[in-house]
Design an enzyme around this catalytic site. Structure first.
Site, PDB file in Angstrom:
ATOM      1  N   HIS A   1      44.503 -52.809  19.405  1.00 16.45           N
ATOM      2  CA  HIS A   1      45.749 -52.027  19.321  1.00 16.45           C
ATOM      3  C   HIS A   1      46.627 -52.524  20.458  1.00 16.45           C
ATOM      4  CE1 HIS A   1      48.299 -48.390  19.159  1.00 16.45           C
ATOM      5  NE2 HIS A   1      47.970 -48.077  20.397  1.00 16.45           N
TER       6      HIS A   1
ATOM      7  N   ASP B   1      43.329 -50.366  13.423  1.00 19.61           N
ATOM      8  CA  ASP B   1      43.073 -50.890  14.771  1.00 19.61           C
ATOM      9  C   ASP B   1      41.653 -50.613  15.251  1.00 19.61           C
ATOM     10  OD1 ASP B   1      45.634 -51.787  14.702  1.00 19.61           O
ATOM     11  OD2 ASP B   1      46.419 -50.401  16.200  1.00 19.61           O
TER      12      ASP B   1
ATOM     13  N   HIS C   1      49.881 -47.157   9.937  1.00 13.00           N
ATOM     14  CA  HIS C   1      50.005 -48.574   9.597  1.00 13.00           C
ATOM     15  C   HIS C   1      50.713 -48.711   8.251  1.00 13.00           C
ATOM     16  CE1 HIS C   1      47.519 -49.622  13.024  1.00 13.00           C
ATOM     17  NE2 HIS C   1      47.775 -50.891  12.780  1.00 13.00           N
TER      18      HIS C   1
ATOM     19  N   HIS D   1      52.923 -55.528  13.099  1.00 14.93           N
ATOM     20  CA  HIS D   1      52.259 -54.241  12.968  1.00 14.93           C
ATOM     21  C   HIS D   1      52.298 -53.804  11.507  1.00 14.93           C
ATOM     22  CE1 HIS D   1      50.729 -50.334  14.108  1.00 14.93           C
ATOM     23  NE2 HIS D   1      51.569 -49.831  13.247  1.00 14.93           N
TER      24      HIS D   1
ATOM     25  N   GLU E   1      46.392 -44.741  14.245  1.00 14.19           N
ATOM     26  CA  GLU E   1      47.829 -45.008  14.287  1.00 14.19           C
ATOM     27  C   GLU E   1      48.334 -45.339  12.893  1.00 14.19           C
ATOM     28  OE1 GLU E   1      48.899 -48.732  16.015  1.00 14.19           O
ATOM     29  OE2 GLU E   1      50.736 -47.969  16.934  1.00 14.19           O
TER      30      GLU E   1
ATOM     31  N   GLU F   1      49.077 -51.632  22.228  1.00 12.73           N
ATOM     32  CA  GLU F   1      49.400 -50.809  23.392  1.00 12.73           C
ATOM     33  C   GLU F   1      48.208 -50.583  24.322  1.00 12.73           C
ATOM     34  OE1 GLU F   1      50.300 -50.305  20.318  1.00 12.73           O
ATOM     35  OE2 GLU F   1      52.441 -49.869  20.235  1.00 12.73           O
TER      36      GLU F   1
ATOM     37  N   GLU G   1      47.627 -58.016   9.497  1.00 13.08           N
ATOM     38  CA  GLU G   1      46.737 -56.861   9.437  1.00 13.08           C
ATOM     39  C   GLU G   1      46.416 -56.457   7.995  1.00 13.08           C
ATOM     40  OE1 GLU G   1      47.339 -54.514  13.629  1.00 13.08           O
ATOM     41  OE2 GLU G   1      48.564 -53.819  11.961  1.00 13.08           O
TER      42      GLU G   1
END
Lengths: 262, 262, 262, 262, 262, 262
Positions: F119, F44, F35, F176, F33, F121, F181
């Site tokens: 992650h 992730d 980032h 995010h 994904e 989701e 992160e």
């Protein structure tokens, strides 16, 4: 015939006429789930439907039949599937229901849709259902359907929460069968609440993780996760008005409609 | 709290207590489907729910939340998916819903279930749903759930039909939005019927086969397949009483219960 | 090579040539199912295939390979899955087979299709299969496939039935392994019928509902639901001729073809 | 009635009696697929069924109805889906068919099953189907079903191949519609072969990878991957005898049966 | 930031830039599977990823994250699911993963894809996954994605095999955890090989059919199907160089790229 | 061979020995994904794997191969599927992967499992995957598998957050590709971060609802939802230590293990 705000109470020509005018359709996604010893199990149907009804009146919309069975209750948000009466669908099933209903509405000509979550666990499978529906509709040549998806309880002001929780709002997570839902039910369906049965075994003290199988004692035996004491129809009124006003505002704004009813 | 015949209006301990006593649960499977220009689209939810409610009172049962979206309408039995407002599920989706609800009830301890079809097209996908649920329940160690599955309109006496149709009963197949359903709605939800809008373009004259895509003119433009003229609340009363009495008798007999309410 | 009416007996260029000319393809949907102690289990394959073969000759069509496994037998129409030898598919599986075969034919260029049901329980899952196939074909840019879907036994005249049942036709519902099917098999595959084994435990007396699990004694032990006594090849001839003539007429009419073979 | 080696030609009590004696059931998994301009499209049904029929006679077994639609043809093994007439199922569909049929047979009491592949591409989805069926049967309390799964063409001796291919066996991979299959068809269904139409555009020269979409010219235009010249019924006889003898031996050995018919 | 050959190590703008330039994406499909007592269980991830990495450098491509769980191991090719540690997906699940990843890459703009199989059993479910993805992409209006699908071990010269197997190559079928894979691992991840634990219970002697449930002793207890003795990093180097050169050549040729790195 | 904390680096007998001793298996569920422009797309995967590795060492556990493709990114939590490089699975696919992997581990004898979400989701589809796996395992006779499911970022102390966000923690929702992160990546994989590319177009200001299709400008063009400025390896160290210590404590407590490594 009644000029109803409920889609299911319209005849098909009445519905067709509204669709032609660009009506906004509200789809409440509920559940049949335990809500403590003091409330009926239809809370997650009654509340979003009531919100949708009022918002729909405000923006000239209609309310599609609420989906009465939701995604599986989780221990940390709804007590879990272990409670008798909690009657739920697998995620795949639930997402397919949402997909099929939206796809069917799309083929009917509906272009403005608001999906309203009334049961915490429905959030993600409803996201998937919306995705799947829009993907299929695009393949069917329909690419102009506009969808909002929301949890009604997110539409509340800080001031409202401060009024309802003078000692501080404990957070949405544990608000299952607790003060907020109980107050709204006291307002809307008081005959389905028995305040004398409000339990005292909460609030739940969950760790920051899930455990399967659910250990003994993980969930309060009553199924009430926070506290319902102090709930009242007045608080329900305050809350409902806030929900309705804020959702009306957001929907009207997104779909470019006047807020006629507010 | 109300001592309701509707499962969703019970609290979970009330439901659990009834289950422990062997309560019979009725599950109405409805639809959101056009029923002509003179009736609302919730006919297939209202009618089976009303029947279930009355039978449940008679045998001490309860009624689970009706499934409001059914299997896809077919041209020869419901006009087909082409009518705006008819909002339907794929067969697989519908069968999964039935499977999940029954499986969930089975895990709750329900052992006596009556699945009541209110929408013609639900018949077969509901059969599959029942099969899938019982198969899974057996794998979960539950093999003593008893299920009846019925279409409420099959429970009617020859004498009743003779009274309602002095010129001869045209058969169940075309009875969509026609005299029987209209009479029952006039009895139960008269505000959702407008007899002045009863169409005259029927009855449909279908061949003995399906055609896809549905040809122009295959289905009466009104969506009414037979005739609704002459419908009345009195006829609805006669019909409903017959349905309820006969289903009560069958259910009581199958599950070994007294027909207390009849 | 033979100029066969059976698609599977053609080479691919022969098939391609016929498709280019707009050939009508017949797809028989059968089953492997008990048909009493006096008949083989392929009745629901043999009969629709024989009908398709004859109609296809009449209209210049071809017959695709029959699907030999059907949707699950139901107690009230075929005795149910409890009989050894009845070998069936789940509804989802069956519908996917129908979907895939039709989709594949559509991509081959077939535009005229007749789906012929030879097993009562296949009716609804075949409807779904047709729906799914046409939906996908539309997404693939193919929107001009024309499909008829029929049960061959519906194509019979009142006079034929009166001749076959001088005491009155008991109705299609119970006609499983009974006089009609037995007569047709005596005509078409007499070596697969043994009239000395025709049972006498019927006709079945079913209630107007299903029961699961199927109670002891619900279905006649023989699996024959009505009566097969009196079946004969002559009756089979009368019946087959009627089926073929009527289906030929309907197909020719729907697809604008001459009835060359009638 | 005939005492048939074909399950579908038995009555259910005859089938039940055989099952009680531990009959071995053979399930041929075929396809409807182009096999060159010189052969019919049922090669992958005819050949495994013929093999099964003969082996079944040898070991006292029976043959279940062949599945006539297979998994999608691949360019490098069957020419691919681009040829008109090749009519195929998705892998999931095909595996579900295999699962359902085996599960159904298992519930009938069958405990010895031989799944015989007649179409190269069926191999892996049939493996999955067998897995899924046995997994479900175990959950249903049936854990003693024994299954063999084989491709009939693997049962051939080096000497047979040397006789058939004096210049060296080119390998199974390209043997689609080529010498082996053509010889077997000349033996079994000579009316479905036209040797005058054997093409000369092969053999295919495939790279060691797949390409999607299939490039122009990737597959010989005829659909024949190797060479069919020189095919004869005599070669078919040699081959069939070898297949039957070797499979008989393997089956008899695995299930502890005498090879009565060899 | 590194200019990585691994897609997952790029930022999204870096990835987007490469896609715009027509980058070739390599997707390794691996497994978590026993590979004998002398090797780690990641062989089927390490090897195809290493091959992809090198080929990608040669043709200016990038490597998508390898799928680390494969289709179920089969007794005759990988020892089967009975070995602890072999952790696998159902065929349907695996095909959906392949479908979703390819569909997602297609929507990102990727038009050149090489699917590289590192686990024998992944071959067919990956074929299905590619089919499903391209079918959906076409429905989404994307019809110009080019896909190669290959097993890396098929890219080897006769001379290489002759060098590695002076006594003759036993064939790919049994090459599980044997000389080829062990040599490659000794080259690439020597710390994950312990040659002192190479077993001597092979090679497996499989019949030409599958047996379910897998009989005792069907598979060598060690899980090594052929022989790993004699494996060396030098042999691994020879093999890897051959794989990389040949795949580079094929990919460069198919996608019209220079072989810059060879 | 290495005595690795990574399951995939063990041989099967080593894995089997650990399972026999009751090893705790950690299953990281990651994603590919976007980032932000300043980080790689494997965040992730890297972060939950790093956490799992450290916790596993502390409690004597092992880490199963991380799932590298996650459920579809949502605009309000990850920027959505519109960003190139975000490569995702449908919910059903993802849940099936989780189901299959856990079921397979359960059949291997694993009884202690920790599912670690990397992650956002993935949370709900992983819940479903765990449900489905445990349901199937129970049907397979395995009812003693214990599962924890957690998001690693929930294991952080108020003091840590206060140190990292002196001006107040903005909440997990927008974290995010932001400070947390980025700091962790700077610690663990600094070569995959380029602080000079940290964007300034955030933080996102999302409404309390979803909109489909995602409107222009709904998500910051960079894909970074909050702010990454000020991220540092030191902050990453503080954070990682807190995550590891707290998760170690919870896991050790739930499974009754000493926290050997803390």
């Amino acid at each position: 015939m009644v000029d109803s705000v409920f889609m299911a109470e319209l005849s098909w020509p009445e519905f067709a006429a509204k669709v032609k005018e660009g009506v906004i359709v509200f789809l409440p996604l509920g559940a049949t789930e335990q809500h403590g010893p003091h409330m009926a199990m239809n809370v997650d149907v009654v509340l979003p439907t009531a919100v949708c009804e009022r918002v729909a009146r405000n923006v000239g919309g209609i309310v599609a039949p609420p989906v009465p069975y939701g995604y599986k209750s989780q221990p940390r948000s709804g007590g879990g599937e272990g409670f008798p009466g909690t009657t739920s669908l697998d995620a795949h099933t639930f997402s397919l229901v949402v997909r099929d209903v939206i796809r069917s509405l799309g083929h009917d000509g509906v272009r403005n849709l608001v999906v309203v979550i009334g049961h915490f666990e429905n959030a993600w499978p409803s996201v998937e259902g919306v995705h799947l529906a829009l993907r299929e509709l695009r393949r069917d040549g329909i690419d102009d359907m506009q969808v909002m998806r929301l949890e009604y309880w997110d539409f509340v002001g800080r001031d409202t929460l401060d009024t309802l929780f003078p000692d501080g709002f404990p957070g949405t997570d544990l608000e299952h069968a607790s003060l907020l839902e109980t107050s709204l039910m006291l307002l809307l369906r008081p005959e389905l609440v028995d305040m004398s049965k409000v339990p005292t075994d909460g609030p739940a003290r969950f760790p920051t993780y899930d455990r399967y199988p659910v250990p003994e004692g993980f969930v309060p035996a009553s199924g009430v996760l926070a506290r319902a004491q102090g709930a009242s129809a007045e608080k329900g009124r305050l809350l409902l008005d806030d929900h309705v006003a804020r959702i009306t505002k957001a929907v009207a704004s997104e779909f470019g409609r006047p807020e006629t009813g507010v």
